[in-house]
Design a protein around this motif. Structure first.
Motif, PDB file in Angstrom:
ATOM      1  N   GLY A   1      16.911   6.731 -15.014  1.00 38.63           N
ATOM      2  CA  GLY A   1      15.947   7.760 -15.406  1.00 38.63           C
ATOM      3  C   GLY A   1      14.820   7.809 -14.415  1.00 38.63           C
ATOM      4  O   GLY A   1      14.653   6.924 -13.566  1.00 38.63           O
ATOM      5  N   SER A   2      14.028   8.874 -14.489  1.00 36.32           N
ATOM      6  CA  SER A   2      12.923   9.049 -13.550  1.00 36.32           C
ATOM      7  C   SER A   2      11.732   8.185 -13.879  1.00 36.32           C
ATOM      8  O   SER A   2      10.926   7.869 -13.011  1.00 36.32           O
ATOM      9  CB  SER A   2      12.486  10.520 -13.538  1.00 36.32           C
ATOM     10  OG  SER A   2      11.995  10.898 -14.817  1.00 36.32           O
ATOM     11  N   GLY A   3      11.570   7.789 -15.171  1.00 35.66           N
ATOM     12  CA  GLY A   3      10.430   6.978 -15.547  1.00 35.66           C
ATOM     13  C   GLY A   3       9.126   7.734 -15.614  1.00 35.66           C
ATOM     14  O   GLY A   3       8.059   7.127 -15.682  1.00 35.66           O
ATOM     15  N   GLN A   4       9.184   9.073 -15.585  1.00 35.94           N
ATOM     16  CA  GLN A   4       7.969   9.873 -15.572  1.00 35.94           C
ATOM     17  C   GLN A   4       7.788  10.657 -16.861  1.00 35.94           C
ATOM     18  O   GLN A   4       6.897  11.506 -16.948  1.00 35.94           O
ATOM     19  CB  GLN A   4       8.022  10.862 -14.387  1.00 35.94           C
ATOM     20  CG  GLN A   4       8.244  10.223 -13.038  1.00 35.94           C
ATOM     21  CD  GLN A   4       7.104   9.338 -12.618  1.00 35.94           C
ATOM     22  OE1 GLN A   4       5.975   9.538 -13.053  1.00 35.94           O
ATOM     23  NE2 GLN A   4       7.387   8.356 -11.781  1.00 35.94           N
TER      24      GLN A   4
ATOM     25  N   GLU B   1       3.179   5.880  -2.820  1.00 32.52           N
ATOM     26  CA  GLU B   1       4.354   6.627  -3.287  1.00 32.52           C
ATOM     27  C   GLU B   1       4.362   6.744  -4.808  1.00 32.52           C
ATOM     28  O   GLU B   1       4.737   7.786  -5.352  1.00 32.52           O
ATOM     29  CB  GLU B   1       5.620   5.932  -2.796  1.00 32.52           C
ATOM     30  CG  GLU B   1       5.804   6.011  -1.287  1.00 32.52           C
ATOM     31  CD  GLU B   1       6.986   5.188  -0.816  1.00 32.52           C
ATOM     32  OE1 GLU B   1       7.622   4.533  -1.687  1.00 32.52           O
ATOM     33  OE2 GLU B   1       7.275   5.190   0.392  1.00 32.52           O
ATOM     34  N   ALA B   2       3.962   5.665  -5.512  1.00 34.85           N
ATOM     35  CA  ALA B   2       3.902   5.735  -6.976  1.00 34.85           C
ATOM     36  C   ALA B   2       2.873   6.763  -7.427  1.00 34.85           C
ATOM     37  O   ALA B   2       3.113   7.524  -8.382  1.00 34.85           O
ATOM     38  CB  ALA B   2       3.569   4.353  -7.551  1.00 34.85           C
TER      39      ALA B   2
ATOM     40  N   ARG C   1       0.832  -1.215   0.000  1.00 36.21           N
ATOM     41  CA  ARG C   1       0.000   0.000   0.000  1.00 36.21           C
ATOM     42  C   ARG C   1       0.857   1.252   0.000  1.00 36.21           C
ATOM     43  O   ARG C   1       0.538   2.236  -0.695  1.00 36.21           O
ATOM     44  CB  ARG C   1      -0.925  -0.023   1.217  1.00 36.21           C
ATOM     45  CG  ARG C   1      -2.126  -0.957   1.060  1.00 36.21           C
ATOM     46  CD  ARG C   1      -3.157  -0.681   2.135  1.00 36.21           C
ATOM     47  NE  ARG C   1      -2.686  -1.072   3.448  1.00 36.21           N
ATOM     48  CZ  ARG C   1      -2.908  -2.250   4.000  1.00 36.21           C
ATOM     49  NH1 ARG C   1      -3.598  -3.165   3.346  1.00 36.21           N
ATOM     50  NH2 ARG C   1      -2.460  -2.533   5.217  1.00 36.21           N
ATOM     51  N   ARG C   2       1.944   1.232   0.773  1.00 34.13           N
ATOM     52  CA  ARG C   2       2.830   2.404   0.776  1.00 34.13           C
ATOM     53  C   ARG C   2       3.476   2.598  -0.591  1.00 34.13           C
ATOM     54  O   ARG C   2       3.631   3.736  -1.056  1.00 34.13           O
ATOM     55  CB  ARG C   2       3.904   2.240   1.849  1.00 34.13           C
ATOM     56  CG  ARG C   2       3.404   2.433   3.264  1.00 34.13           C
ATOM     57  CD  ARG C   2       4.555   2.657   4.218  1.00 34.13           C
ATOM     58  NE  ARG C   2       5.478   1.531   4.213  1.00 34.13           N
ATOM     59  CZ  ARG C   2       5.396   0.507   5.039  1.00 34.13           C
ATOM     60  NH1 ARG C   2       4.427   0.444   5.934  1.00 34.13           N
ATOM     61  NH2 ARG C   2       6.283  -0.474   4.996  1.00 34.13           N
ATOM     62  N   ALA C   3       3.875   1.484  -1.232  1.00 39.86           N
ATOM     63  CA  ALA C   3       4.474   1.612  -2.565  1.00 39.86           C
ATOM     64  C   ALA C   3       3.472   2.183  -3.566  1.00 39.86           C
ATOM     65  O   ALA C   3       3.832   3.028  -4.400  1.00 39.86           O
ATOM     66  CB  ALA C   3       4.975   0.244  -3.042  1.00 39.86           C
TER      67      ALA C   3
END
Length: 414
Positions: free
Chosen positions: A376-379, A200-201, A195-197
């Protein structure tokens, strides 16, 4: 200071909090303010019924031993009656795990057929309560076992063997219960971590969208400042040259009208995004659709294989905001292809006419061999989608059937 008014040290309260009557009452579930338990699920009913059957089965096995002991029949009947009541009490194990386990210690001492219920109660205590309570209850049971077998010898086992069997069985029950407890705690920890992951995502995605909005706002700020400056220059010229020829005055008025109209359009767009706290003082002109050829040429000089298919009749007629968005989409697509599929051929296609919109597609083939991971940031794709959405369009991306990757966007133009 009066010693009667002194308060106990806080560290003593913390270290021995579980010995206080209030804490012990909570562990025994005697606290009236403790919230009620949830209703049993179907799985809980199955497990409870299985524990009850196990207690009854062990009680029936030991009842045969009681029948063969040299004791009065009245004591044997009382032993079996107490064992039956203990088996019925197994249904209370979820509500009072510590209280039931403590109560069954003396019950198992006077009743041989209650041993199965005692084993179930000890296992439940090991699953639902900390080890300190399990150690006290299990230790009391083990300590009483020599006295029990001295008073009521087992007809089939010697004294030492019976005591060792009780110790081994108690240790196995406690160990299995602690294992189940640790497994449950691990599952709860993994669920909390998942749930925390996810949270955060989601926060990272929201941050990427916010940064994309800020970048778009900075670009719009520069373009709007340019238009307003142009409008101010022409208005100042009219103010200081009232005797200018009619054609020049008419041309300046047209430029002022067009600049004011475009400035209002940019202002409507910039209101829809977050304003960044920092301004871009680089002074560089913002890229438009006409800058795609320079971008492709730069990538070719860097060693990429890029094919540009640009079928736009009048590129100068494309709105600046749409051209900037198309440029950024192509730029991000080429960057991703260079990082994740080096050496493959990349095709950039830009088509569109006024009224139908502008379509931008970037596609690369499958990478040759294993590609080393690139940090990389992946965003980037999240930011591109946010750009396209803010511009009134849409963006899709994903792997192709041949193993490549493609980005396709549609932007309004009309």
């Amino acid at each position: 200071m009066n010693p009667d008014t002194q308060q106990p040290a806080p560290q003593l309260l913390v270290g021995r909090r579980w010995l206080l009557p209030s804490a012990l009452a909570k562990e025994f579930d005697l606290d009236p303010d403790r919230p009620g338990r949830p209703r049993r699920t179907a799985r809980d009913w199955v497990v409870d019924f299985g524990c009850f059957l196990l207690a009854v089965f062990l009680g029936l096995v030991t009842a045969d031993t009681v029948a063969r002991e040299d004791i009065p029949s009245g004591l044997a009947a009382a032993d079996q009656l107490i064992g039956a009541l203990a088996c019925a009490a197994v249904w209370l194990r979820r509500r009072w795990p510590l209280g039931l386990a403590v109560a069954l210690v003396p019950v198992c001492f006077v009743s041989n057929t209650a041993g199965g219920a005692g084993i179930v109660a000890l296992f439940t205590l090991a699953v639902h309560r900390p080890f300190r309570y399990v150690a006290w209850v299990a230790g009391a049971s083990v300590a009483l076992s020599p006295l029990y077998f001295w008073l009521r010898p087992d007809p089939d086992l010697p004294f030492a063997s019976a005591v060792v069997l009780v110790v081994v069985l108690t240790g196995a029950v406690v160990g299995w219960g602690m294992f189940v407890r640790s497994k449950r705690q691990l599952m709860v920890s993994l669920r909390d971590r998942a749930r925390r992951a996810e949270t955060e995502a989601r926060l990272r995605a929201e941050q990427a969208q916010r940064l994309a909005r800020e970048a778009i706002a900075r670009e719009m700020h520069d373009v709007l400042a340019h238009r307003l400056t142009l409008l101010s220059v022409h208005a100042g010229a009219l103010e200081f040259r009232p005797d200018a020829p009619r054609d020049e005055i008419q041309r300046a008025a047209g430029v002022i009208r067009e600049s004011a109209h475009e400035a209002l359009q940019d202002l409507r767009e910039i209101i829809g995004v977050l304003r960044a706290g920092e301004s871009d003082d680089s002074g560089r002109p913002q890229p438009t659709l006409a800058a795609l050829e320079g971008l492709v040429a730069e990538c070719r000089e860097a060693g990429m294989k890029v094919t540009l298919d640009q079928r736009v009749p009048d590129r100068a007629a494309v709105p600046a905001s749409v051209g900037r968005t198309a440029y950024r989409i192509v730029q991000e697509g080429l960057t991703n292809a260079r990082k994740h599929a080096p050496g493959t051929e990349v095709t950039v296609t830009v088509t569109g006419v006024p009224g139908e919109g502008l379509t931008v597609a970037v596609r690369n083939g499958a990478p040759q061999g294993e590609v080393p991971p690139v940090p990389g940031s992946g965003q980037g794709l999240i930011g591109l989608r946010e750009r396209a959405t803010l511009a009134g369009g849409r963006l899709e991306h994903g792997p192709a059937a041949d193993g490549g990757f493609g980005i396709r966007a549609w932007l309004p133009w009309g």
